[in-house]
Scaffold this active site. Sequence first.
Site, PDB file in Angstrom:
ATOM      1  N   TYR A 145       0.859  -1.184   0.000  1.00 41.14           N
ATOM      2  CA  TYR A 145       0.000   0.000   0.000  1.00 41.14           C
ATOM      3  C   TYR A 145       0.894   1.231   0.000  1.00 41.14           C
ATOM      4  O   TYR A 145       1.826   1.328   0.802  1.00 41.14           O
ATOM      5  CB  TYR A 145      -0.888   0.005   1.242  1.00 41.14           C
ATOM      6  CG  TYR A 145      -1.780   1.229   1.371  1.00 41.14           C
ATOM      7  CD1 TYR A 145      -1.508   2.207   2.341  1.00 41.14           C
ATOM      8  CD2 TYR A 145      -2.883   1.409   0.551  1.00 41.14           C
ATOM      9  CE1 TYR A 145      -2.322   3.316   2.466  1.00 41.14           C
ATOM     10  CE2 TYR A 145      -3.708   2.519   0.674  1.00 41.14           C
ATOM     11  CZ  TYR A 145      -3.415   3.476   1.641  1.00 41.14           C
ATOM     12  OH  TYR A 145      -4.222   4.581   1.769  1.00 41.14           O
ATOM     13  N   LYS A 178       5.092   9.804   8.248  1.00 39.91           N
ATOM     14  CA  LYS A 178       4.881   9.391   9.647  1.00 39.91           C
ATOM     15  C   LYS A 178       5.905  10.013  10.605  1.00 39.91           C
ATOM     16  O   LYS A 178       5.745  11.139  11.054  1.00 39.91           O
ATOM     17  CB  LYS A 178       4.873   7.860   9.702  1.00 39.91           C
ATOM     18  CG  LYS A 178       3.722   7.239   8.871  1.00 39.91           C
ATOM     19  CD  LYS A 178       3.691   5.731   8.940  1.00 39.91           C
ATOM     20  CE  LYS A 178       2.727   5.145   7.931  1.00 39.91           C
ATOM     21  NZ  LYS A 178       1.340   5.101   8.374  1.00 39.91           N
ATOM     22  N   ASP A 202       9.442   2.836  -0.872  1.00 42.16           N
ATOM     23  CA  ASP A 202       8.431   3.517  -0.062  1.00 42.16           C
ATOM     24  C   ASP A 202       8.708   3.159   1.399  1.00 42.16           C
ATOM     25  O   ASP A 202       8.304   2.097   1.879  1.00 42.16           O
ATOM     26  CB  ASP A 202       7.030   3.075  -0.483  1.00 42.16           C
ATOM     27  CG  ASP A 202       5.965   3.696   0.398  1.00 42.16           C
ATOM     28  OD1 ASP A 202       4.759   3.499   0.115  1.00 42.16           O
ATOM     29  OD2 ASP A 202       6.312   4.384   1.388  1.00 42.16           O
TER      30      ASP A 202
END
Length: 480
Positions: free
Chosen positions: A145, A268, A240
């Site tokens: 994802y 994050k 990623d």
Amino acid sequence: MIDLQKSKAAFEEARKFMPGGVNSPVRSYPHMGCPPPFIASAKGSHITDIDGNTYIDYVGSWGPMILGHAHPAVISAICKAAENSTSYGAPTLKETEIAELIHSVYPSIEKIRMVNSGTEATMSALRAARGYTGRDKILKFEGCYHGHGDSLLVKAGSGAATFGKPDSAGVTKGTAKDTLVTPYNDIPAFKAIMDAEGDEIAAVIVEPVAGNMGCVLPVPGFLEALREETAKHGTVLIFDEVMCGFRTSSHGAQSFYHIHPDMTCLGKIIGGGLPAAAYGGRKEIMACIAPDGSVYQAGTLSGNPLAVTAGIETIRQMMNIPDLDKKLAEKTSALLEGWKESADKAGVPLICHQSGSMFGIFFSEKDVLNYQDSCEANAAQFKAWFLSMLDQHVYLAPSPFETLFMSWAHTDEDIERSIVASRKAMEEAAKATTGVKDATVNFMTLKMNVEFEEGADAKAVMQDVLKNCKKVEDDCEIFL
Ligand code: KE4
């Protein structure tokens, strides 16, 4: 069961105004059969809901809270910055400071652009790769994802997998056709696609440690194969590291696995819990980004002074803790060893995966190397375990397609309490079955005769069973 009366009422009210009552789907506790706790506050390793229940938190806002919630130095820095306004829409010294800091941690990021979410980071990195190579196609891995950008919502993990919608509605066929997908950890399949189409592929994007099909680690040689094949074909390799960055190690998965990607996406932790993310990489690729180049990308709040301040303070605090990686990994291993022992004692098959301070478990007899393996894990046992842990005040991700996170604030007592809770939770998992005692299926008439055990939740059971059926066609409508 834990008292969630106020959360239940709040959830019903929220659903009147927001899709699913939430601002991100996984927060709605899909398939869990209980309302999501509405959070009032958090401090350190603990989080408290509006009913006054306090939990040990292993979600940590899905990764940012590596120091624990409300770290005094981070809060103080944010408050101080806020006194000088919350946004300027103009360059600031702090943006150069975080750019230099991230480069010092990730030397492969020669130039960087700050954005506001991991989604923005990955979609911008892909645009840069397409602009740099002049190619249209991209390749991703099933179950990974990378946020909700159109090109990447194809066979996606995380919430897309949780809701059984790995290919989102609303993504045009024109967009999806340029996104190639292959199984994670399948080196021959990856090499075959690159042999066939590599010269037309702008970018290969991967979670070097996957966190959105549950926590799945790269098999030996997988990341090396990605690096070798992309170099051979002039394809941009994008890591990623929005989730595994600073988690697999303080210098990311790329340092841990000694792979030098062409581009990296972060998020994050670099915002310390405020909205900040980034993409960057080789100078010649980033030279394509406006205003230097012809690939346009912009953002009103990109490099926001509060978010950048929170990110800088978080990273600097991490860097001041001696042996942080080793100590966080030890905390995580201790927890997983305890959970594994509790599973063995209850006779429940359990697979535990860990990458530094990110970790996950699968109720499965066989190891989990890719999305299909993850789908075959026992969803009924996961649900029983999850609900029992919540009841015992251990706050976990409400989906087997997510990952858990250890923080510096978690104490030995937290870990011991989480292990004790797991002993009871694994007993609950041992009792959980799919609830299907017998099923005869006549696909010609699409008729199923299924006998359920007393008290089984038929709809939930059938949705879980059918989600795992290999032969259910994508366009098959299931009416229960
Ligand atoms: P955001 O757009 O949510 O900031 O980041 C997207 C993203 C990109 N890349 C990776 C590897 C990610 O894990 C994410 C987002 N992670 C999810 C957790 N699985 C965020 C939680 C949510 O969607 O609510």
